[in-house]
Structure formats: structure tokens, C-alpha cells
Design a protein around this motif. Structure first.
Motif, PDB file in Angstrom:
ATOM      1  N   VAL A 192      -1.954  12.114  -5.441  1.00 18.00           N
ATOM      2  CA  VAL A 192      -1.945  12.883  -6.830  1.00 18.00           C
ATOM      3  C   VAL A 192      -1.539  14.334  -6.519  1.00 18.00           C
ATOM      4  CG1 VAL A 192      -3.284  14.153  -8.526  1.00 18.00           C
ATOM      5  CG2 VAL A 192      -3.726  11.414  -8.020  1.00 18.00           C
ATOM      6  N   ARG A 193      -2.076  14.874  -5.492  1.00 19.59           N
ATOM      7  CA  ARG A 193      -1.754  16.190  -5.239  1.00 19.59           C
ATOM      8  C   ARG A 193      -0.145  16.308  -4.684  1.00 19.59           C
ATOM      9  NH1 ARG A 193      -1.737  20.969  -5.775  1.00 19.59           N
ATOM     10  NH2 ARG A 193      -1.787  22.433  -3.997  1.00 19.59           N
ATOM     11  N   ILE A 194       0.346  15.448  -4.241  1.00 20.07           N
ATOM     12  CA  ILE A 194       1.811  15.339  -3.726  1.00 20.07           C
ATOM     13  C   ILE A 194       2.473  15.339  -5.229  1.00 20.07           C
ATOM     14  CG2 ILE A 194       3.776  13.895  -2.672  1.00 20.07           C
ATOM     15  CD1 ILE A 194       2.459  13.933  -0.508  1.00 20.07           C
ATOM     16  N   GLU A 195       2.218  14.369  -5.985  1.00 17.07           N
ATOM     17  CA  GLU A 195       2.894  14.399  -7.424  1.00 17.07           C
ATOM     18  C   GLU A 195       2.933  15.790  -8.064  1.00 17.07           C
ATOM     19  OE1 GLU A 195       4.385  11.711  -8.982  1.00 17.07           O
ATOM     20  OE2 GLU A 195       4.279  10.751  -7.162  1.00 17.07           O
ATOM     21  N   GLU A 196       1.827  16.542  -7.862  1.00 18.85           N
ATOM     22  CA  GLU A 196       1.739  17.980  -8.489  1.00 18.85           C
ATOM     23  C   GLU A 196       2.682  18.965  -7.605  1.00 18.85           C
ATOM     24  OE1 GLU A 196      -3.046  17.503  -9.859  1.00 18.85           O
ATOM     25  OE2 GLU A 196      -2.565  18.752  -8.138  1.00 18.85           O
ATOM     26  N   LEU A 197       2.794  18.705  -6.289  1.00 14.73           N
ATOM     27  CA  LEU A 197       3.432  19.510  -5.774  1.00 14.73           C
ATOM     28  C   LEU A 197       5.062  19.335  -5.935  1.00 14.73           C
ATOM     29  CD1 LEU A 197       1.587  19.836  -2.319  1.00 14.73           C
ATOM     30  CD2 LEU A 197       1.795  21.717  -3.857  1.00 14.73           C
ATOM     31  N   CYS A 198       5.290  18.303  -6.069  1.00 10.82           N
ATOM     32  CA  CYS A 198       6.720  17.862  -5.866  1.00 10.82           C
ATOM     33  C   CYS A 198       7.530  17.565  -7.259  1.00 10.82           C
ATOM     34  CB  CYS A 198       6.837  16.358  -5.148  1.00 10.82           C
ATOM     35  SG  CYS A 198       6.415  16.769  -3.308  1.00 10.82           S
ATOM     36  N   PHE A 199       6.783  17.332  -8.394  1.00 10.71           N
ATOM     37  CA  PHE A 199       7.394  16.983  -9.545  1.00 10.71           C
ATOM     38  C   PHE A 199       6.863  17.809 -10.604  1.00 10.71           C
ATOM     39  CE2 PHE A 199       7.611  13.116  -6.997  1.00 10.71           C
ATOM     40  CZ  PHE A 199       8.787  12.617  -7.230  1.00 10.71           C
ATOM     41  N   ASP A 200       7.883  18.513 -11.522  1.00 12.03           N
ATOM     42  CA  ASP A 200       7.407  19.393 -12.725  1.00 12.03           C
ATOM     43  C   ASP A 200       7.146  18.423 -13.763  1.00 12.03           C
ATOM     44  OD1 ASP A 200       8.147  21.568 -11.138  1.00 12.03           O
ATOM     45  OD2 ASP A 200      10.329  21.886 -11.751  1.00 12.03           O
ATOM     46  N   ARG A 201       7.818  17.296 -13.845  1.00  6.57           N
ATOM     47  CA  ARG A 201       7.732  16.333 -15.187  1.00  6.57           C
ATOM     48  C   ARG A 201       7.519  14.900 -14.585  1.00  6.57           C
ATOM     49  NH1 ARG A 201      12.119  19.014 -18.855  1.00  6.57           N
ATOM     50  NH2 ARG A 201      13.225  19.210 -16.721  1.00  6.57           N
ATOM     51  N   GLY A 202       7.098  14.095 -15.361  1.00  2.60           N
ATOM     52  CA  GLY A 202       7.294  12.667 -14.945  1.00  2.60           C
ATOM     53  C   GLY A 202       6.457  12.262 -13.773  1.00  2.60           C
ATOM     54  N   ARG A 203       5.310  13.080 -13.430  1.00  7.03           N
ATOM     55  CA  ARG A 203       4.608  12.719 -12.478  1.00  7.03           C
ATOM     56  C   ARG A 203       3.778  11.312 -12.705  1.00  7.03           C
ATOM     57  NH1 ARG A 203       1.764  18.403 -13.148  1.00  7.03           N
ATOM     58  NH2 ARG A 203       3.320  19.713 -11.923  1.00  7.03           N
ATOM     59  N   PHE A 204       3.607  10.692 -11.629  1.00  2.95           N
ATOM     60  CA  PHE A 204       2.786   9.345 -11.684  1.00  2.95           C
ATOM     61  C   PHE A 204       1.092   9.792 -11.825  1.00  2.95           C
ATOM     62  CE2 PHE A 204       6.009   6.678  -8.909  1.00  2.95           C
ATOM     63  CZ  PHE A 204       6.807   6.461  -9.984  1.00  2.95           C
ATOM     64  N   ARG A 205       0.758   9.118 -12.825  1.00  2.00           N
ATOM     65  CA  ARG A 205      -0.646   9.547 -13.031  1.00  2.00           C
ATOM     66  C   ARG A 205      -1.531   8.539 -11.960  1.00  2.00           C
ATOM     67  NH1 ARG A 205       0.481   8.247 -18.194  1.00  2.00           N
ATOM     68  NH2 ARG A 205      -0.955   6.661 -17.965  1.00  2.00           N
ATOM     69  N   GLN A 206      -2.883   9.031 -11.876  1.00  2.00           N
ATOM     70  CA  GLN A 206      -3.534   8.113 -11.039  1.00  2.00           C
ATOM     71  C   GLN A 206      -3.668   6.817 -11.309  1.00  2.00           C
ATOM     72  OE1 GLN A 206      -8.051   8.928 -10.871  1.00  2.00           O
ATOM     73  NE2 GLN A 206      -7.684   9.762  -8.702  1.00  2.00           N
ATOM     74  N   ASP A 207      -3.770   6.365 -12.559  1.00  5.22           N
ATOM     75  CA  ASP A 207      -3.899   5.136 -12.794  1.00  5.22           C
ATOM     76  C   ASP A 207      -2.581   4.252 -12.386  1.00  5.22           C
ATOM     77  OD1 ASP A 207      -2.434   6.101 -14.916  1.00  5.22           O
ATOM     78  OD2 ASP A 207      -3.227   5.049 -16.418  1.00  5.22           O
ATOM     79  N   HIS A 208      -1.576   4.957 -12.593  1.00  5.37           N
ATOM     80  CA  HIS A 208      -0.239   4.204 -12.056  1.00  5.37           C
ATOM     81  C   HIS A 208      -0.034   4.289 -10.536  1.00  5.37           C
ATOM     82  CE1 HIS A 208       3.800   2.637 -12.743  1.00  5.37           C
ATOM     83  NE2 HIS A 208       4.530   3.833 -12.169  1.00  5.37           N
ATOM     84  N   LEU A 209      -0.700   5.468  -9.943  1.00  8.94           N
ATOM     85  CA  LEU A 209      -0.440   5.300  -8.502  1.00  8.94           C
ATOM     86  C   LEU A 209      -1.524   4.097  -7.760  1.00  8.94           C
ATOM     87  CD1 LEU A 209      -1.135   9.060  -7.737  1.00  8.94           C
ATOM     88  CD2 LEU A 209       1.281   7.707  -7.224  1.00  8.94           C
ATOM     89  N   ARG A 210      -2.399   3.859  -8.627  1.00  8.25           N
ATOM     90  CA  ARG A 210      -3.599   2.967  -8.281  1.00  8.25           C
ATOM     91  C   ARG A 210      -2.834   1.533  -8.449  1.00  8.25           C
ATOM     92  NH1 ARG A 210      -8.872   2.942  -7.859  1.00  8.25           N
ATOM     93  NH2 ARG A 210      -9.039   4.883  -8.532  1.00  8.25           N
ATOM     94  N   TRP A 211      -2.137   1.260  -9.791  1.00  6.88           N
ATOM     95  CA  TRP A 211      -1.194   0.272  -9.658  1.00  6.88           C
ATOM     96  C   TRP A 211      -0.177  -0.028  -8.697  1.00  6.88           C
ATOM     97  CZ3 TRP A 211       4.121  -0.862 -10.705  1.00  6.88           C
ATOM     98  CH2 TRP A 211       4.424  -2.333 -10.908  1.00  6.88           C
ATOM     99  N   ILE A 212       0.411   0.931  -8.322  1.00  2.00           N
ATOM    100  CA  ILE A 212       1.411   0.835  -7.216  1.00  2.00           C
ATOM    101  C   ILE A 212       0.599   0.280  -5.914  1.00  2.00           C
ATOM    102  CG2 ILE A 212       3.076   1.956  -5.592  1.00  2.00           C
ATOM    103  CD1 ILE A 212       3.626   3.608  -8.320  1.00  2.00           C
ATOM    104  N   LEU A 213      -0.376   0.957  -5.450  1.00  2.00           N
ATOM    105  CA  LEU A 213      -0.939   0.883  -4.112  1.00  2.00           C
ATOM    106  C   LEU A 213      -1.817  -0.575  -4.266  1.00  2.00           C
ATOM    107  CD1 LEU A 213      -2.847   4.387  -3.966  1.00  2.00           C
ATOM    108  CD2 LEU A 213      -1.092   3.500  -2.383  1.00  2.00           C
ATOM    109  N   THR A 214      -1.961  -1.263  -5.355  1.00  2.02           N
ATOM    110  CA  THR A 214      -2.469  -2.429  -5.329  1.00  2.02           C
ATOM    111  C   THR A 214      -1.553  -3.748  -5.517  1.00  2.02           C
ATOM    112  OG1 THR A 214      -3.439  -2.289  -7.561  1.00  2.02           O
ATOM    113  CG2 THR A 214      -4.850  -1.592  -5.812  1.00  2.02           C
ATOM    114  N   ASN A 215      -0.326  -3.341  -5.922  1.00  6.05           N
ATOM    115  CA  ASN A 215       0.569  -4.188  -6.253  1.00  6.05           C
ATOM    116  C   ASN A 215       1.360  -5.163  -5.232  1.00  6.05           C
ATOM    117  OD1 ASN A 215       2.902  -5.651  -7.121  1.00  6.05           O
ATOM    118  ND2 ASN A 215       3.144  -4.129  -9.037  1.00  6.05           N
ATOM    119  N   GLU A 216       1.241  -6.449  -5.023  1.00  5.36           N
ATOM    120  CA  GLU A 216       1.566  -7.127  -3.719  1.00  5.36           C
ATOM    121  C   GLU A 216       3.137  -6.999  -3.746  1.00  5.36           C
ATOM    122  OE1 GLU A 216       0.716 -11.016  -4.599  1.00  5.36           O
ATOM    123  OE2 GLU A 216      -1.382 -10.943  -3.943  1.00  5.36           O
ATOM    124  N   ARG A 217       3.893  -6.340  -5.005  1.00  9.27           N
ATOM    125  CA  ARG A 217       5.232  -6.265  -4.695  1.00  9.27           C
ATOM    126  C   ARG A 217       5.754  -4.831  -4.249  1.00  9.27           C
ATOM    127  NH1 ARG A 217       8.543  -7.444  -8.897  1.00  9.27           N
ATOM    128  NH2 ARG A 217       7.026  -6.861 -10.459  1.00  9.27           N
TER     129      ARG A 217
END
Ligand SMILES: CC(C)(COP(=O)(O)OP(=O)(O)OC[C@H]1O[C@@H](n2cnc3c(N)ncnc32)[C@H](O)[C@@H]1OP(=O)(O)O)[C@@H](O)C(=O)NCCC(=O)NCCS
Length: 162
Positions: A13-38
Motif C-alpha cells: 500500500v505504501r509503495i502504491e502511495e509513493l509511486c502512483f498519483d492516481r489509480g492506486r491499487f487499494r488494499q482489497d485489490h492488493l489482497r485479491w492479487i496476492l491470493t490469486n492463483e493466476r
């Protein structure tokens, strides 16, 4: 470089804040990515924190780059290039035919990074982003796995934590 897990979510989440002004991945989306088998998320961890992240999604024989980001203090030292080269290695290992990505037409740093790695522009997507910016779509064919490249990759994996 190592795979990321749910324990990294606050740092991501911190990297998203540091690197993107807009369109950041929110925590729920990051969780979806981290737990997605694909999906695969790899991070560069210098011991005192994450300096880079690469998120990939495998869609059939396409490896899609969901995100590549390097914290401002670590930029222009080749980490973005290394992350994208790893994306191509992982795509090759998984039998993908190509690596694909979308990038804002305003993001000159990322466009230059991809062009320098021989990604070809293959589309212009008007108002692709929710805030109205256009995107370019780009792709690069994945090179064929050869016995030599597999051996090189295996040696690199032994030397790292990927
Ligand atoms: C895009 C990004 C990942 C590049 O990371 P990096 O570690 O600085 O990349 P590298 O050091 O490997 O740079 C490789 C090449 O990309 C190009 N490049 C990188 N940053 C650039 C900039 N600000 N302006 C112009 N070209 C740039 C250059 O050609 C560079 O080679 P050079 O340093 O020899 O001139 C980084 O700027 C970033 O995290 N940006 C914010 C997040 C983002 O926009 N991600 C991409 C969209 S998901």
C-alpha cells in the motif's frame, strides 16, 4: 527479489502511495492479487523495506503486467529494467507467448522503459483509465525456452529467492 505475501500488504500500500498519483491499487485489490492463483507478485526487498514491485497476471498464454513500480529514491539504477526482465523470464517458464501491458500515454518514464526493452506499441485506448487518460497497449513476444536458457534460469533461481 522474492515473492510477496499477505504479510507485505501494508508495504505494498505504501509503495502504491509513493509511486502512483492516481489509480492506486487499494488494499482489497492488493489482497485479491496476492491470493490469486493466476497472479504472481515479486518484490525487491533491501532489508529495510521494499524498493520495487512487479505484479503479473496469467491469462492463458498471455502474461499481463498489472503493475511495475520502483520507489522514487531507487529509480534510474536499472531496477525497473530488471523487474521487467524477470517478468519475461517468468512468462517464458510458464509457457506464455507474450507479455502485454497498458500504460498511460502521459507516463513517459514507463513508455521509455518498455520501448528500451523492445515492447511494441499495438493499440491506443481512449479514456482507458477511470480518470480519463488514454493508454497505449504494448506487447513483446516471449522468446522460446531453449535448454541453454532453462539452464541459465535455473542457475539464477538457485542464486536468488525467487
Ligand atoms: C517506470 C519505472 C518503473 C522505471 O523504474 P526505474 O528503476 O527508474 O527504471 P530503470 O532505471 O531500469 O530505467 C530504464 C530506462 O527507462 C527510461 N526511463 C526511466 N525513467 C525515466 C524518466 N523519468 N524519464 C525518461 N526515461 C526514463 C530510461 O530509458 C532508462 O534508461 P537510462 O536510465 O539508461 O536512461 C519508475 O519510474 C516508476 O516506478 N514509476 C512510477 C510507477 C509507474 O509509472 N509504473 C509503470 C506503470 S504501471
Amino acid at each position: 527479489m522474492r515473492p510477496a505475501g499477505l504479510q507485505d500488504i501494508d508495504a505494498l500500500v505504501r509503495i502504491e502511495e509513493l509511486c502512483f498519483d492516481r489509480g492506486r491499487f487499494r488494499q482489497d485489490h492488493l489482497r485479491w492479487i496476492l491470493t490469486n492463483e493466476r497472479a504472481v507478485t515479486l518484490v525487491e526487498d533491501n532489508g529495510s523495506g521494499l524498493t520495487g514491485v512487479l505484479m503479473l497476471l496469467f491469462e492463458g498464454r498471455v502474461c499481463r503486467v498489472l503493475s511495475v513500480a520502483v520507489v522514487p529514491d531507487a529509480r534510474r539504477r536499472g531496477l525497473g529494467t530488471r523487474l521487467m526482465q524477470i517478468a519475461e523470464d517468468v512468462a517464458m517458464e510458464r509457457g506464455c507467448a507474450s507479455v502485454r501491458l497498458e500504460v498511460s500515454t502521459q507516463n513517459l518514464a514507463a513508455i521509455e522503459l518498455y520501448r528500451g526493452l523492445d515492447y511494441k506499441l499495438d493499440g491506443h485506448l481512449p479514456r482507458y483509465y477511470s480518470w480519463g487518460e488514454d493508454a497505449f497497449s504494448m506487447h513483446k513476444p516471449v522468446r522460446e525456452a531453449t535448454p541453454a536458457s532453462i539452464a541459465t534460469r535455473a542457475a539464477a533461481v538457485e542464486d536468488s529467492t525467487i
